[in-house]
Write an enzyme that holds these catalytic residues in place. Structure first.
Site, PDB file in Angstrom:
ATOM      1  N   THR A   1     -24.607 -58.214   2.923  1.00  0.00           N
ATOM      2  CA  THR A   1     -23.523 -57.821   3.814  1.00  0.00           C
ATOM      3  C   THR A   1     -24.027 -57.469   5.203  1.00  0.00           C
ATOM      4  O   THR A   1     -23.450 -57.889   6.211  1.00  0.00           O
ATOM      5  CB  THR A   1     -22.757 -56.630   3.220  1.00  0.00           C
ATOM      6  OG1 THR A   1     -22.163 -57.027   1.978  1.00  0.00           O
ATOM      7  CG2 THR A   1     -21.665 -56.144   4.158  1.00  0.00           C
ATOM      8  N   CYS A   2     -25.092 -56.701   5.295  1.00  0.00           N
ATOM      9  CA  CYS A   2     -25.566 -56.215   6.586  1.00  0.00           C
ATOM     10  C   CYS A   2     -25.904 -57.357   7.537  1.00  0.00           C
ATOM     11  O   CYS A   2     -25.453 -57.381   8.677  1.00  0.00           O
ATOM     12  CB  CYS A   2     -26.779 -55.312   6.402  1.00  0.00           C
ATOM     13  SG  CYS A   2     -27.413 -54.654   7.960  1.00  0.00           S
TER      14      CYS A   2
ATOM     15  N   CYS B   1     -23.436 -55.025   9.507  1.00  0.00           N
ATOM     16  CA  CYS B   1     -23.954 -54.260  10.641  1.00  0.00           C
ATOM     17  C   CYS B   1     -24.593 -55.106  11.740  1.00  0.00           C
ATOM     18  O   CYS B   1     -24.448 -54.783  12.920  1.00  0.00           O
ATOM     19  CB  CYS B   1     -24.936 -53.198  10.159  1.00  0.00           C
ATOM     20  SG  CYS B   1     -25.968 -53.662   8.771  1.00  0.00           S
TER      21      CYS B   1
ATOM     22  N   LYS C   1     -21.776 -57.266  13.560  1.00  0.00           N
ATOM     23  CA  LYS C   1     -20.869 -56.273  14.149  1.00  0.00           C
ATOM     24  C   LYS C   1     -21.501 -55.615  15.363  1.00  0.00           C
ATOM     25  O   LYS C   1     -20.848 -55.440  16.400  1.00  0.00           O
ATOM     26  CB  LYS C   1     -20.517 -55.208  13.111  1.00  0.00           C
ATOM     27  CG  LYS C   1     -19.613 -54.102  13.638  1.00  0.00           C
ATOM     28  CD  LYS C   1     -19.669 -52.883  12.729  1.00  0.00           C
ATOM     29  CE  LYS C   1     -21.041 -52.225  12.802  1.00  0.00           C
ATOM     30  NZ  LYS C   1     -21.182 -51.105  11.855  1.00  0.00           N
TER      31      LYS C   1
ATOM     32  N   TYR D   1     -15.064 -46.383   8.884  1.00  0.00           N
ATOM     33  CA  TYR D   1     -16.012 -47.032   9.788  1.00  0.00           C
ATOM     34  C   TYR D   1     -15.473 -48.371  10.301  1.00  0.00           C
ATOM     35  O   TYR D   1     -15.435 -48.624  11.498  1.00  0.00           O
ATOM     36  CB  TYR D   1     -17.305 -47.373   9.036  1.00  0.00           C
ATOM     37  CG  TYR D   1     -18.307 -46.301   8.784  1.00  0.00           C
ATOM     38  CD1 TYR D   1     -19.377 -46.101   9.645  1.00  0.00           C
ATOM     39  CD2 TYR D   1     -18.238 -45.509   7.650  1.00  0.00           C
ATOM     40  CE1 TYR D   1     -20.341 -45.149   9.386  1.00  0.00           C
ATOM     41  CE2 TYR D   1     -19.186 -44.547   7.382  1.00  0.00           C
ATOM     42  CZ  TYR D   1     -20.254 -44.372   8.245  1.00  0.00           C
ATOM     43  OH  TYR D   1     -21.199 -43.425   7.981  1.00  0.00           O
TER      44      TYR D   1
ATOM     45  N   GLU E   1     -14.379 -49.077  14.092  1.00  0.00           N
ATOM     46  CA  GLU E   1     -15.316 -49.842  14.912  1.00  0.00           C
ATOM     47  C   GLU E   1     -14.686 -51.122  15.446  1.00  0.00           C
ATOM     48  O   GLU E   1     -14.834 -51.451  16.628  1.00  0.00           O
ATOM     49  CB  GLU E   1     -16.584 -50.142  14.104  1.00  0.00           C
ATOM     50  CG  GLU E   1     -17.426 -48.909  13.855  1.00  0.00           C
ATOM     51  CD  GLU E   1     -18.647 -49.170  12.992  1.00  0.00           C
ATOM     52  OE1 GLU E   1     -19.622 -48.414  13.115  1.00  0.00           O
ATOM     53  OE2 GLU E   1     -18.622 -50.127  12.180  1.00  0.00           O
TER      54      GLU E   1
ATOM     55  N   LYS F   1     -12.209 -39.740   7.864  1.00  0.00           N
ATOM     56  CA  LYS F   1     -12.213 -38.638   6.911  1.00  0.00           C
ATOM     57  C   LYS F   1     -13.640 -38.363   6.427  1.00  0.00           C
ATOM     58  O   LYS F   1     -14.393 -39.278   6.135  1.00  0.00           O
ATOM     59  CB  LYS F   1     -11.320 -38.989   5.720  1.00  0.00           C
ATOM     60  CG  LYS F   1     -11.215 -37.900   4.671  1.00  0.00           C
ATOM     61  CD  LYS F   1     -10.295 -38.342   3.544  1.00  0.00           C
ATOM     62  CE  LYS F   1     -10.217 -37.290   2.458  1.00  0.00           C
ATOM     63  NZ  LYS F   1      -9.330 -37.733   1.332  1.00  0.00           N
TER      64      LYS F   1
ATOM     65  N   HIS G   1     -35.414 -34.380  31.349  1.00  0.00           N
ATOM     66  CA  HIS G   1     -34.378 -34.218  32.367  1.00  0.00           C
ATOM     67  C   HIS G   1     -34.485 -35.305  33.441  1.00  0.00           C
ATOM     68  O   HIS G   1     -35.585 -35.629  33.877  1.00  0.00           O
ATOM     69  CB  HIS G   1     -34.517 -32.845  33.029  1.00  0.00           C
ATOM     70  CG  HIS G   1     -33.427 -32.543  34.005  1.00  0.00           C
ATOM     71  ND1 HIS G   1     -32.149 -32.217  33.610  1.00  0.00           N
ATOM     72  CD2 HIS G   1     -33.422 -32.541  35.358  1.00  0.00           C
ATOM     73  CE1 HIS G   1     -31.407 -32.011  34.682  1.00  0.00           C
ATOM     74  NE2 HIS G   1     -32.155 -32.207  35.758  1.00  0.00           N
TER      75      HIS G   1
ATOM     76  N   GLU H   1     -31.228 -33.971  26.201  1.00  0.00           N
ATOM     77  CA  GLU H   1     -31.807 -32.645  26.436  1.00  0.00           C
ATOM     78  C   GLU H   1     -30.838 -31.529  26.048  1.00  0.00           C
ATOM     79  O   GLU H   1     -31.259 -30.385  25.804  1.00  0.00           O
ATOM     80  CB  GLU H   1     -32.250 -32.476  27.879  1.00  0.00           C
ATOM     81  CG  GLU H   1     -31.117 -32.401  28.884  1.00  0.00           C
ATOM     82  CD  GLU H   1     -31.610 -32.164  30.319  1.00  0.00           C
ATOM     83  OE1 GLU H   1     -32.422 -31.239  30.524  1.00  0.00           O
ATOM     84  OE2 GLU H   1     -31.190 -32.933  31.220  1.00  0.00           O
TER      85      GLU H   1
END
Length: 458
Positions: free
Chosen positions: A41-42, A47, A50, A176, A180, A203, A447, A452
Site C-alpha cells: 500500500t505505501c 504514503c 500521496k 488521515y 489529507e 478522532k 534561531h 526552537e
C-alpha cells in the site's frame, strides 16, 4: 521434516519485505508471494504517491507567496496528465527497486496470490509449497459502507489514476486519508467538500491538532459539513448527487466522490481456517458497516498457530508503514537471528500531511489527564511563522508539550504547521528516551526557526 523454505511470506508490502530480507540475511531460505506490484500500500497507493501529490499541491500557494518577496510569477496551470503520469512512473520505479533488493537478498519472489492449505503449506501459482514458518503480511484494503449508490464512489486506490482533475470533489471520512486528500485536491485547485459524521476531524488526535487543522482547512476554502452522513448517492446528468441525513442540508452535486471511511484487514481468501489461524473482531463505527476481522497475534506477532505469524495492517494494531517494518524486522530477528525481541508500540510518532501539516508523539492532553490527573502541565505556543511575515497569509503554527508535573517527564509533543513531520521526528527521539521538560529547556534553540519554540516554551 524437510520443508521447501524456512520462511514463506504472503504479501510483499512494507512488513513482508522487511521481514523477508532480514530473515534471508541470517541465512534463512525465504520466498515471498505477491499478486500485485511489489511494495504494498505505501509504495503503490499510499504514503509515497500521496506525498508526491502533497508536494504538487503546495506550488500554487508558493507562487502566491513569492509576490510578497518581490517575485513576479506569471499565470500557472497544472498539467494533470503529466502530474499523475510522473507519479505513476515513480511508483513503478520504486516497485522495481524493491524487486531488485529481494533478488540481491536471495529471496525468491513468486508473482502470484498465496493461500494457506495447512499450518505448513501454502498454495501458490498452481502448486503447493511447504515452509517451517509462515508470515502473513497482506495489509488492508479500503472499505465502503453498504449504502445506496456507493458504487459511484472511488477509494484511495483509484484517486491516483483519475483521468481528469475534479472540478468539485466530495469526500466522506474524517481520518488521515479523507483529511489529507481534501487538502491535496484543494491545493491543486479543485473545489472540495468534506463530510464528517462527528463534530470534528481526526478522532483520537490531540484537540489542538484537530482544531488547528480544521481552522487552516477552512481558511484555505475547504467546505466542512459536520454531523452528517450520506443517505443516498445517485448518478445524474451533471455528476454525482449526494443526499445527506440532515434535512436542512441541500443535496450536493460533484464530479468525483471519494469514500475515505476506513480500511480493513485483507483476510479474505487467505485460507486461515485451513491452518487454524484465529481472528479477532473489531469494527468501523457508523451506518452501513459490518464487523471487521483481523488476525489475532501476541506481542511477538505470533498467531494461534505457533509457526504462523502476522505483521502490519492485517492485524489489529497500529496501521502505519514504519510500524509494519518494525514488526517485520523484530519477527525476523526473533525467529532467525537469535535475538528474541519485542517491537514497542508505545510512543510511536505520526504525521498528517494535511495543509496545515500536523505531527504528534506520545500522549494527547486528554490521555495524559486521564492517566496522571491534575499533575499534568501543558505548555503551548501559537504564532505566525517568520516566512509569512512578508506573504500576508494568515497561517498559524501551534506547538505543545504535555508534561507530568510530578516527574517533569515529557509525555507528549504535538505540532500543527509547516514541516511538522520533520520537526516531530527529532522531538520523538527525546520523548522516547524519557526526556524531561528541563532537558528541553536546557537545549539551545536554532534561531530563527519554528523548531526552537519546542525548547523555549515556559
Amino acid at each position: 521434516m524437510t520443508y521447501d523454505y524456512d520462511l514463506f511470506v504472503i504479501g510483499a508490502g512494507s512488513g513482508g519485505l522487511a521481514a523477508s530480507k532480514r530473515a534471508a540475511s541470517y541465512g534463512a531460505k525465504v520466498a515471498i508471494a505477491e499478486n500485485d506490484l511489489v511494495g504494498g500500500t505505501c509504495v503503490i497507493r499510499g504514503c509515497v504517491p500521496k506525498k508526491l501529490m502533497v508536494y504538487g499541491s503546495h506550488f500554487p500557494a508558493l507562487f502566491h507567496d513569492a509576490a510578497g518577496y518581490g517575485w513576479k510569477v506569471g499565470e500557472a496551470e497544472l498539467d494533470w496528465q503529466h502530474f499523475i503520469t510522473s507519479i505513476d512512473k515513480e511508483v513503478r520505479r520504486l516497485s522495481q527497486l524493491h524487486i531488485d533488493f529481494l533478488e540481491r537478498a536471495g529471496v525468491d519472489l513468486i508473482p502470484a496470490r498465496a493461500s494457506l492449505v495447512d499450518p505448513h503449506t501454502v498454495e501458490v501459482d498452481g502448486r503447493k509449497v511447504t515452509a517451517e514458518k509462515i508470515l502473513i503480511a497482506v495489509g488492508g484494503r479500503p472499505v465502503k459502507p453498504d449504502l445506496p449508490g456507493m458504487e459511484y464512489g472511488i477509494t484511495s486506490n483509484e484517486i491516483f489514476h483519475l483521468k481528469q482533475q475534479p472540478k468539485h470533489i466530495v469526500i466522506i471520512g474524517a481520518g488521515y486519508i479523507g483529511t489529507e486528500f481534501a487538502c491535496i485536491m484543494r491545493g491543486l485547485g479543485s473545489e472540495v467538500t468534506q463530510i464528517t459524521r462527528g463534530d470534528k476531524i481526526l478522532k483520537g488526535f490531540d484537540e489542538d491538532i484537530r482544531s488547528g487543522i480544521e481552522e487552516g482547512m477552512t481558511n484555505h476554502g475547504i467546505k466542512l459539513i459536520k454531523k452528517n452522513v450520506i443517505e443516498t448517492v445517485e448518478k445524474v446528468p451533471s455528476g454525482i448527487k449526494l443526499t445527506l441525513s440532515q434535512q436542512d442540508q441541500e443535496p450536493i452535486i460533484a464530479d468525483v466522490f471519494l469514500v475515505a471511511t476506513g480500511r480493513m484487514p485483507n483476510v479474505e481468501g487467505l485460507g486461515l481456517e485451513n491452518a487454524g489461524v484465529d481472528l479477532v473482531e473489531g469494527n468501523i463505527e457508523g451506518p452501513g458497516y459490518s464487523n471487521m476481522m483481523a488476525i489475532a497475534v501476541n506481542e511477538f506477532s505470533q498467531t494461534s498457530q505457533e509457526n504462523i505469524f502476522a505483521v502490519g495492517d492485517v492485524t489489529d494494531r497500529i496501521n502505519l508503514t514504519p510500524v509494519a517494518i518494525g514488526e517485520g524486522r523484530a519477527f525476523a530477528d526473533s525467529e532467525f537471528g537469535n535475538n528474541r525481541r519485542l517491537f514497542s508500540h508505545d510512543t510511536v510518532p505520526t504525521a498528517v500531511f494535511s495543509n496545515p501539516e500536523a505531527a504528534t508523539v506520545g500522549l494527547t492532553e486528554a490521555e495524559a489527564h486521564d492517566k496522571y490527573g491534575d499533575a499534568v502541565k501543558v505548555y503551548r505556543t501559537r504564532f505566525r511563522p517568520l516566512f509569512h511575515s512578508l506573504t500576508g497569509a494568515q497561517e498559524k503554527t501551534m506547538m505543545k508539550l504535555v508534561v507530568d508535573g510530578n516527574t517533569d517527564k515529557v509525555l507528549g509533543a504535538h505540532m500543527v504547521g509547516d514541516s511538522a513531520g520533520e520537526i516531530i521526528q527529532g522531538v520523538a527521539i527525546a520523548v522516547k528516551m524519557g526526556a524531561t521538560k528541563k532537558d528541553f529547556d536546557a537545549t539551545v534553540g536554532i534561531h530563527p526557526s519554528s523548531a526552537e519554540e519546542f525548547v523555549t516554551m515556559r
